[in-house]
Design an enzyme around this catalytic site. Sequence first.
Site, mmCIF file in Angstrom:
data_model
loop_
_atom_site.group_PDB
_atom_site.id
_atom_site.type_symbol
_atom_site.label_atom_id
_atom_site.label_comp_id
_atom_site.label_asym_id
_atom_site.label_seq_id
_atom_site.Cartn_x
_atom_site.Cartn_y
_atom_site.Cartn_z
ATOM 1 N N HIS A 1 0.832 -1.210 0.000
ATOM 2 C CA HIS A 1 0.000 0.000 0.000
ATOM 3 C C HIS A 1 0.867 1.261 0.000
ATOM 4 O O HIS A 1 0.673 2.160 -0.842
ATOM 5 C CB HIS A 1 -0.916 -0.007 1.221
ATOM 6 C CG HIS A 1 -1.828 1.175 1.303
ATOM 7 N ND1 HIS A 1 -3.107 1.169 0.782
ATOM 8 C CD2 HIS A 1 -1.659 2.418 1.836
ATOM 9 C CE1 HIS A 1 -3.667 2.352 0.982
ATOM 10 N NE2 HIS A 1 -2.811 3.126 1.625
ATOM 11 N N GLU A 2 1.804 1.327 0.917
ATOM 12 C CA GLU A 2 2.631 2.533 1.031
ATOM 13 C C GLU A 2 3.597 2.664 -0.146
ATOM 14 O O GLU A 2 3.905 3.780 -0.581
ATOM 15 C CB GLU A 2 3.396 2.534 2.362
ATOM 16 C CG GLU A 2 2.512 2.526 3.605
ATOM 17 C CD GLU A 2 1.538 3.696 3.660
ATOM 18 O OE1 GLU A 2 1.806 4.729 3.024
ATOM 19 O OE2 GLU A 2 0.500 3.569 4.329
ATOM 20 N N HIS B 1 1.895 4.516 -2.911
ATOM 21 C CA HIS B 1 1.962 5.973 -2.727
ATOM 22 C C HIS B 1 3.336 6.510 -3.128
ATOM 23 O O HIS B 1 3.446 7.494 -3.866
ATOM 24 C CB HIS B 1 1.699 6.332 -1.264
ATOM 25 C CG HIS B 1 0.277 6.149 -0.820
ATOM 26 N ND1 HIS B 1 -0.799 6.637 -1.531
ATOM 27 C CD2 HIS B 1 -0.260 5.536 0.282
ATOM 28 C CE1 HIS B 1 -1.918 6.335 -0.898
ATOM 29 N NE2 HIS B 1 -1.616 5.668 0.196
#
Length: 428
Positions: A21-22, A25
């Site tokens: 997820h990170e 980003h």
Amino acid sequence: MSYLVTIIAFIIVFGVLVTVHEYGHMFFAKRAGIMCPEFAIGMGPKIFSFRKNETLYTIRLLPVGGYVRMAGDGLEEPPVEPGMNVKIKLNEENEITHIILDDHHKFQQIEAIEVKKCDFKDDLFIEGITAYDNERHHFKIARKSFFVENGSLVQIAPRDRQFAHKKPWPKFLTLFAGPLFNFILALVLFIGLAYYQGTPTSTVEQVADKYPAQQAGLQKGDKIVQIGKYKISEFDDVDKALDKVKDNKTTVKFERDGKTKSVELTPKKTERKLTKVSSETKYVLGFQPASERTLFKPIVYGFESFLKGSTLIFTAVVGMLASIFTGGFSFDMLNGPVGIYHNVDSVVKAGIISLIGYTALLSVNLGIMNLIPIPALDGGRILFVIYEAIFRKPVNKKAETTIIAIGAIFMVVIMILVTWNDIRRYFL
């Protein structure tokens, strides 16, 4: 030993989901030229770290999330302002490479300066009175330069490297990429499982005791070709036909030893739990399908599994949000880290394949939940970007930061309540 296995599995599942997820980003942030000073897995005290290029990668103690710290993503102000006394290190071009804020450093050949004017975003300079000659000097700040405090380096981000000063489209991609990468991870896991296990067919591999298939005399190797008036060519057709036939008596045609035969039976109604407060009604014959391994079918089946899982989770999330307004909301609808640990404990006992499948569904769930329009979540922040795109101006930065802070406090309170609810239900 079982507790140790569960803890290790939980850490791996949590680590994979948050890292993916990170990383989503950070991947799009860096593609947009946004500086990312830190990439963190977990929250709280730092237990491990290393630096690569301009990013510090850290693992933190508490397994309750993670973050990518992006330059210009908040109200943070430079730690240097007029009137302060700092030390500076210069390069061969007489440009500042390090601005040293305390004595916890090992730099040599540095200059002390009383800051009179400074700009760390646009013109990149410090002007002030140096100690060695008590004269006023103007120093340019190098494009790659750092604040130094407590022995740590924090790279200075010019305006064009800051999230807040990017256009709406790269902002949107940066925020949406976290959930997007969770969806991609889930899809890859579903396809991987399909390749490993094979794709189910309409041929019987094994019948379950006391289920309609066994009671009607179906055997291993029988190929189902029709249920009621519905033709069957693959396993998904069986599910679709049974959803229409329901638990009404129907005729099932199948092939055995090259001959077509038929039996009459009544599908069995079952309830499959989706969440703690919702379930799905299914109608089954009670047989395990044989699998086949081909080159392309697992890709199609993986996509179908991903879409089915996403639809079920999206429906459950929408139902949960609706229940807030209809009065049916319960914290039993939510799972915190403790609840996820409990689920991992159950899934691990079923084997690695079940754990991978659960991880895929959890990844979908993480992606969808992060798109809920709550200010502290990706979905809420995307709303600010949409506002900026429509009205051609960003939301007031102070107002945005205040709203996000309120949203973050709200999420922390919810997390505490959910965690306590999970502890009460599973361990007390």
